[in-house]
Design a protein around this motif. Structure first.
Motif, PDB file in Angstrom:
ATOM      1  N   GLN A  23       0.828  -1.200   0.000  1.00 48.80           N
ATOM      2  CA  GLN A  23       0.000   0.000   0.000  1.00 48.80           C
ATOM      3  C   GLN A  23       0.864   1.253   0.000  1.00 48.80           C
ATOM      4  O   GLN A  23       0.580   2.216  -0.727  1.00 48.80           O
ATOM      5  CB  GLN A  23      -0.935  -0.002   1.217  1.00 48.80           C
TER       6      GLN A  23
ATOM      7  N   ASN B 133     -16.282   4.765  -5.140  1.00 52.19           N
ATOM      8  CA  ASN B 133     -16.326   4.313  -3.751  1.00 52.19           C
ATOM      9  C   ASN B 133     -15.067   3.527  -3.386  1.00 52.19           C
ATOM     10  O   ASN B 133     -14.498   3.701  -2.307  1.00 52.19           O
ATOM     11  CB  ASN B 133     -17.561   3.447  -3.517  1.00 52.19           C
ATOM     12  N   ASP B 134     -14.614   2.667  -4.314  1.00 56.85           N
ATOM     13  CA  ASP B 134     -13.391   1.910  -4.058  1.00 56.85           C
ATOM     14  C   ASP B 134     -12.179   2.841  -3.978  1.00 56.85           C
ATOM     15  O   ASP B 134     -11.261   2.617  -3.172  1.00 56.85           O
ATOM     16  CB  ASP B 134     -13.167   0.877  -5.165  1.00 56.85           C
TER      17      ASP B 134
ATOM     18  N   VAL C  91     -12.139   5.894  -2.871  1.00 55.50           N
ATOM     19  CA  VAL C  91     -12.149   6.528  -1.548  1.00 55.50           C
ATOM     20  C   VAL C  91     -11.645   5.556  -0.488  1.00 55.50           C
ATOM     21  O   VAL C  91     -10.848   5.919   0.391  1.00 55.50           O
ATOM     22  CB  VAL C  91     -13.568   7.023  -1.205  1.00 55.50           C
ATOM     23  N   GLU C  92     -12.090   4.312  -0.570  1.00 53.74           N
ATOM     24  CA  GLU C  92     -11.650   3.306   0.413  1.00 53.74           C
ATOM     25  C   GLU C  92     -10.131   3.103   0.331  1.00 53.74           C
ATOM     26  O   GLU C  92      -9.461   2.934   1.358  1.00 53.74           O
ATOM     27  CB  GLU C  92     -12.377   1.983   0.178  1.00 53.74           C
ATOM     28  N   GLN C  93      -9.573   3.113  -0.872  1.00 51.68           N
ATOM     29  CA  GLN C  93      -8.124   2.962  -1.020  1.00 51.68           C
ATOM     30  C   GLN C  93      -7.381   4.132  -0.394  1.00 51.68           C
ATOM     31  O   GLN C  93      -6.337   3.958   0.239  1.00 51.68           O
ATOM     32  CB  GLN C  93      -7.768   2.821  -2.496  1.00 51.68           C
TER      33      GLN C  93
ATOM     34  N   LEU D  63      -8.480   5.953   2.102  1.00 47.62           N
ATOM     35  CA  LEU D  63      -8.613   5.789   3.555  1.00 47.62           C
ATOM     36  C   LEU D  63      -7.685   4.690   4.070  1.00 47.62           C
ATOM     37  O   LEU D  63      -7.172   4.782   5.192  1.00 47.62           O
ATOM     38  CB  LEU D  63     -10.063   5.468   3.907  1.00 47.62           C
ATOM     39  N   ALA D  64      -7.473   3.650   3.249  1.00 44.98           N
ATOM     40  CA  ALA D  64      -6.561   2.570   3.662  1.00 44.98           C
ATOM     41  C   ALA D  64      -5.139   3.096   3.813  1.00 44.98           C
ATOM     42  O   ALA D  64      -4.407   2.679   4.716  1.00 44.98           O
ATOM     43  CB  ALA D  64      -6.609   1.444   2.638  1.00 44.98           C
TER      44      ALA D  64
ATOM     45  N   ARG E 165      -4.960   5.247   7.061  1.00 42.45           N
ATOM     46  CA  ARG E 165      -5.213   4.612   8.356  1.00 42.45           C
ATOM     47  C   ARG E 165      -3.974   4.594   9.238  1.00 42.45           C
ATOM     48  O   ARG E 165      -4.068   4.422  10.453  1.00 42.45           O
ATOM     49  CB  ARG E 165      -5.735   3.189   8.161  1.00 42.45           C
TER      50      ARG E 165
ATOM     51  N   ARG F  35     -18.756   7.614   6.488  1.00 43.34           N
ATOM     52  CA  ARG F  35     -18.870   7.286   5.066  1.00 43.34           C
ATOM     53  C   ARG F  35     -20.333   7.331   4.655  1.00 43.34           C
ATOM     54  O   ARG F  35     -21.162   6.644   5.242  1.00 43.34           O
ATOM     55  CB  ARG F  35     -18.305   5.892   4.784  1.00 43.34           C
TER      56      ARG F  35
ATOM     57  N   PHE G  91     -21.750   6.646   1.173  1.00 42.35           N
ATOM     58  CA  PHE G  91     -21.495   6.279  -0.210  1.00 42.35           C
ATOM     59  C   PHE G  91     -22.804   5.922  -0.921  1.00 42.35           C
ATOM     60  O   PHE G  91     -23.599   5.132  -0.407  1.00 42.35           O
ATOM     61  CB  PHE G  91     -20.548   5.078  -0.298  1.00 42.35           C
TER      62      PHE G  91
ATOM     63  N   GLN H  25      -6.400   9.037  -6.227  1.00 41.63           N
ATOM     64  CA  GLN H  25      -6.013   8.636  -4.875  1.00 41.63           C
ATOM     65  C   GLN H  25      -5.209   9.734  -4.186  1.00 41.63           C
ATOM     66  O   GLN H  25      -5.440  10.055  -3.018  1.00 41.63           O
ATOM     67  CB  GLN H  25      -5.195   7.339  -4.916  1.00 41.63           C
TER      68      GLN H  25
END
Length: 463
Positions: free
Chosen positions: A280, A298-299, A301-303, A305-306, A309, A321, A323, A338
């Protein structure tokens, strides 16, 4: 130095082959009109005079000859142009001019000799000579035109007689050389201007490449700054699986004679966990290949946030969230988006550090043909006087040493390059909301839209 396959030569040469080729083609196209006009004019003269013979038939024959040799020139021109040799083009230009001089001389004899109204076409050809030939050759063409016309008049027994006719001929000669002088002055100025434009275009392209290179470097710098801020979190995340692995190895060491297969599986799980963390970080830090891909917002945004973290501020803030489940897929550059999202979420976390209940809300939705990603915070908001400056490079309201002032400027550019826009709304004391507008477009049109770009009036907090 231009490509050898192209007829264009260096702009510092006396005659540029590419413009010369265009002018030769233009002259060929004009000659079709001249030849046909000569034939039509002969027909009109024939009908007007009412006789079937005489000069009209000869003039029509000359028009047919003009059309015939122009056909040959039109067929030969592509081969000459394909050679890319400017000397061949110059010889071809001379051939055209001399053929025209011969045809004009014959028409001069047929239409009145020295007093022929067609003598003005020699003046027109001096303009052509100035466009096609270097200065010295253009003057030589004027001399050749005079010699060819006088020789034709002499052979036809129409040589100038008396002082008036000789003064007329001398005046025509002065006119030809004068036209060459004026036309050459103009064409030299145009060629200098063209060379200047070529140099300026090269300089602009070079500066554009330098700007793009600097932008990539600044973008990479911002990634390194973000990773530096997350360094302690990354170390902590890696330390946990390492401690677990150490405990498992100690347990195995105490009982070496009793192998436990489940220990190996647990060790592999911890190694995979470390590998995922490293992957990552490497994926975020690497510049990427800027390829367009169809991905879920949505994916994306999750990436982002990952990656975040590992930031200690994420543990202190509440991230909400919201979404939209029916967003579908959007064509974009994942690495660029990203980085934009990481920058905006990190800014939101900065803005809420002094807030009692730090909250960051990330919302995705579809509106008016765009997919929107909204990032809101409950921080102090943005002062009105700062709203119009926040996307300026190096503008920041953060303390010295904490912000570079480049994050939002780079984010603005990255979104714009994908055909989108970045905006903000904020009121002092009510937090701020950053909105990434991504066009909902088909794969066939994304390059055209991205190249066209957009003009955005927007604002934000600081980089």
């Amino acid at each position: 130095m231009p490509d050898r396959a192209s007829p264009e030569i260096s702009p510092t040469a006396p005659v540029a082959a590419a413009p010369l080729l265009q002018q030769l083609r233009w002259l060929v196209s004009l000659r079709w009109i001249a030849g046909l006009a000569t034939i039509v004019g002969a027909g009109v003269d024939w009908a007007w005079v009412g006789s079937a013979g005489g000069a009209a038939a000869t003039i029509a024959a000359v028009g047919a000859v003009i059309v015939a040799y122009n056909l040959v020139l039109a067929l030969v021109l592509p081969a000459v142009a394909g050679s890319g040799d400017s000397r061949r083009l110059l010889l071809f230009a001379w051939a055209q001019l001399l053929l025209d001089f011969g045809a004009l001389a014959v028409l001069l004899v047929l239409t009145g000799g020295v007093r022929s109204p067609l003598i003005g076409f020699f003046v027109l050809h001096m303009v052509f000579a100035s466009l096609l030939l270097p200065q010295a050759m253009a003057y030589a063409a004027a001399g050749a035109a005079m010699l060819v016309s006088l020789a034709a008049l002499e052979l036809a027994g129409l040589r100038p007689r008396g002082q008036a006719e000789w003064l007329f001929v001398i005046g025509q000669g002065v006119t030809l050389f004068g036209v060459v002088f004026v036309a050459n002055h103009i064409t030299r100025a145009l060629r200098r201007q063209r060379r200047r434009l070529v140099r300026q275009n090269r300089k602009i392209r070079r500066m554009s490449r330098q700007v793009r290179r600097q932008h990539r470097l600044m973008s990479q710098h911002e990634k390194m700054v973000a990773l530096g801020q997350m360094a302690s979190g990354v170390a902590h995340e890696i330390a946990n699986p390492l401690a677990s692995m150490d405990g498992l190895l100690q347990l195995a060491q105490r009982n070496p004679d009793r192998p436990r297969p489940e220990l190996i599986q647990k060790l592999r799980e911890q190694v995979a966990r470390i590998g995922q963390i490293v992957q990552q970080m490497r994926s975020f830090a690497h510049p990427g290949d800027a390829q367009w891909q169809t991905v879920s917002p949505n994916d994306a945004v999750e990436q982002a946030l990952a990656v975040l973290r590992f930031d200690k501020r994420m543990k202190q803030a509440r991230v909400i969230r919201e979404f939209a489940p029916d967003l579908g897929l959007v064509l974009l550059i994942p690495h660029a988006l990203q980085q934009v999202l990481v920058n905006l979420i990190a800014n939101a976390l900065d803005a809420t550090e002094a807030t009692v209940d730090p909250t960051v809300t990330i919302r995705t939705l579809r509106r008016d043909g765009h997919v929107l990603v909204e990032i809101s915070d409950n921080g102090p908001g943005i002062a009105r006087e700062h709203l119009k400056r926040v996307f300026e490079p190096f503008f920041t309201t953060k303390p010295v040493g904490k912000g570079t002032g480049l994050g939002l400027s780079i984010s603005y550019s990255l979104v714009q390059k994908q055909g989108g826009r970045l905006t903000v709304r904020s009121e002092p004391g009510s937090g701020a909301t950053f909105v990434v507008h991504l066009p909902d477009r088909s794969e066939s049109s994304h390059i055209r839209e991205a190249d066209a770009g957009t003009t955005v009036i927007s604002g934000n907090s600081s980089g």
